[in-house]
Write a protein that holds these residues in place. Structure first.
Motif, mmCIF file in Angstrom:
data_model
loop_
_atom_site.group_PDB
_atom_site.id
_atom_site.type_symbol
_atom_site.label_atom_id
_atom_site.label_comp_id
_atom_site.label_asym_id
_atom_site.label_seq_id
_atom_site.Cartn_x
_atom_site.Cartn_y
_atom_site.Cartn_z
ATOM 1 N N GLN A 1 45.903 45.122 39.040
ATOM 2 C CA GLN A 1 46.973 44.198 39.418
ATOM 3 C C GLN A 1 47.540 43.412 38.251
ATOM 4 O O GLN A 1 48.759 43.212 38.169
ATOM 5 N N VAL A 2 46.669 42.950 37.349
ATOM 6 C CA VAL A 2 47.131 42.031 36.295
ATOM 7 C C VAL A 2 47.237 42.685 34.922
ATOM 8 O O VAL A 2 47.699 42.061 33.972
ATOM 9 N N ALA A 3 46.782 43.950 34.791
ATOM 10 C CA ALA A 3 46.905 44.704 33.540
ATOM 11 C C ALA A 3 46.420 43.918 32.317
ATOM 12 O O ALA A 3 47.206 43.618 31.410
ATOM 13 N N PRO A 4 45.126 43.591 32.247
ATOM 14 C CA PRO A 4 44.621 42.848 31.087
ATOM 15 C C PRO A 4 44.533 43.735 29.853
ATOM 16 O O PRO A 4 44.486 44.969 29.951
ATOM 17 N N ASP A 5 44.533 43.095 28.706
ATOM 18 C CA ASP A 5 44.266 43.816 27.458
ATOM 19 C C ASP A 5 42.766 43.913 27.215
ATOM 20 O O ASP A 5 42.261 44.932 26.738
ATOM 21 N N VAL A 6 42.058 42.824 27.549
ATOM 22 C CA VAL A 6 40.619 42.742 27.321
ATOM 23 C C VAL A 6 39.944 42.202 28.576
ATOM 24 O O VAL A 6 40.437 41.257 29.193
ATOM 25 N N VAL A 7 38.820 42.801 28.942
ATOM 26 C CA VAL A 7 37.997 42.308 30.044
ATOM 27 C C VAL A 7 36.669 41.827 29.469
ATOM 28 O O VAL A 7 35.993 42.578 28.749
ATOM 29 N N LEU A 8 36.312 40.574 29.751
ATOM 30 C CA LEU A 8 34.986 40.070 29.409
ATOM 31 C C LEU A 8 34.108 40.295 30.626
ATOM 32 O O LEU A 8 34.298 39.660 31.663
ATOM 33 N N MET A 9 33.156 41.213 30.527
ATOM 34 C CA MET A 9 32.434 41.735 31.688
ATOM 35 C C MET A 9 30.945 41.391 31.668
ATOM 36 O O MET A 9 30.218 41.763 30.748
ATOM 37 N N ASP A 10 30.516 40.675 32.711
ATOM 38 C CA ASP A 10 29.092 40.468 32.922
ATOM 39 C C ASP A 10 28.496 41.770 33.430
ATOM 40 O O ASP A 10 29.212 42.640 33.959
ATOM 41 N N LEU A 11 27.192 41.940 33.289
ATOM 42 C CA LEU A 11 26.568 43.180 33.746
ATOM 43 C C LEU A 11 25.922 43.047 35.117
ATOM 44 O O LEU A 11 26.120 43.888 35.988
ATOM 45 N N ARG A 12 25.161 42.004 35.317
ATOM 46 C CA ARG A 12 24.419 41.856 36.564
ATOM 47 C C ARG A 12 25.220 41.011 37.544
ATOM 48 O O ARG A 12 25.318 39.795 37.396
ATOM 49 N N MET A 13 25.786 41.673 38.532
ATOM 50 C CA MET A 13 26.614 40.989 39.534
ATOM 51 C C MET A 13 26.404 41.648 40.886
ATOM 52 O O MET A 13 26.006 42.814 40.964
ATOM 53 N N PRO A 14 26.689 40.923 41.975
ATOM 54 C CA PRO A 14 26.560 41.508 43.311
ATOM 55 C C PRO A 14 27.713 42.466 43.618
ATOM 56 O O PRO A 14 28.676 42.546 42.870
ATOM 57 N N VAL A 15 27.579 43.180 44.714
ATOM 58 C CA VAL A 15 28.568 44.110 45.258
ATOM 59 C C VAL A 15 28.700 45.344 44.366
ATOM 60 O O VAL A 15 28.289 46.442 44.724
ATOM 61 N N VAL A 16 29.335 45.179 43.191
ATOM 62 C CA VAL A 16 29.435 46.246 42.192
ATOM 63 C C VAL A 16 29.056 45.643 40.847
ATOM 64 O O VAL A 16 29.612 44.610 40.459
#
Length: 217
Positions: free
Chosen positions: A45-60
């Motif tokens: 939806q927002v077309a980011p250039d960079v995603v700062l991604m945590d690893l351990r999260m619920p759902v996915v």
């Protein structure tokens, strides 16, 4: 302006990251997600250039989300935010398409630099994280895993640069060590990525560790 998507299941962590990124004149936070499922949707939806991604999260979790985002939007650069006890998650995240890793106790300046480095098409990482990855590769090599072979087309200079990449040195540090310009080092790294098929700098460092001795950084 670098468009950043924040993904972490802790609201306070996201709030701190937002304040930090929004304080930078060349960045803007375009979305926040508290799990990987939201991250996948927001990346479209927002077309980011960079995603700062945590690893351990619920759902996915972050690894699965990284794989989905990388598959649908390969130009999006995913930087994993990890902790020292997440070693078992690093290799899967790398295979999923993450371009870099940053430990959560990194300084604000290090995090902003990582975002800019990722947006520029390079691979940001915390030296401690890379060292752990390389150590694992070395241990594997000392076990039953056969040493990786390097292409015969590598030049002597490229082999020197490869060893220093494996030691965790940045392009600037490699340039200083070999008395080269930073642009020249970038050219050698690009050539190494192409000739070895490593895909990114971390995989290149692992290849260096698997194929021969790694120089001290």
């Amino acid at each position: 302006m670098i468009r950043v998507l924040l993904v972490d299941d802790q609201r306070l962590v996201r709030a701190g990251l937002r304040m930090l990124c929004d304080s930078a004149p060349d960045m803007t936070v375009v979305g926040e997600a508290e799990n990987g499922q939201q991250a996948i949707r927001l990346a479209e939806q927002v077309a980011p250039d960079v995603v700062l991604m945590d690893l351990r999260m619920p759902v996915v979790d972050g690894t699965a989300a990284t794989a989905r985002i990388h598959a649908s939007r390969p130009a999006v650069r995913v930087v994993v935010l990890t902790t020292f006890d997440d070693d078992d998650h690093l290799f899967p995240a790398l295979a999923a398409g993450a371009c870099g890793f940053l430990v959560k106790d990194a300084t604000p300046e290090e995090l902003l630099t990582a975002v800019r480095t990722a947006a520029a098409g390079e691979t940001p990482y915390s030296p401690t994280v890379l060292r752990r990855l390389v150590d694992q590769a070395v241990r594997a090599r000392l076990g039953e895993t056969p040493a990786a072979s390097l292409p015969d087309t590598l030049t002597g200079r490229e082999r020197e640069v490869l060893v220093l990449v494996g030691a965790g040195l940045s392009n600037r540090e490699i340039a200083d060590r070999l008395h080269l310009g930073v642009t020249t080092v970038k050219t050698h790294v690009t050539s190494l990525l192409s000739k070895t098929g490593a895909g990114n700098r971390i995989r290149l460092a692992l290849l260096a560790a698997q194929s021969g001795p790694v120089a001290d950084g």
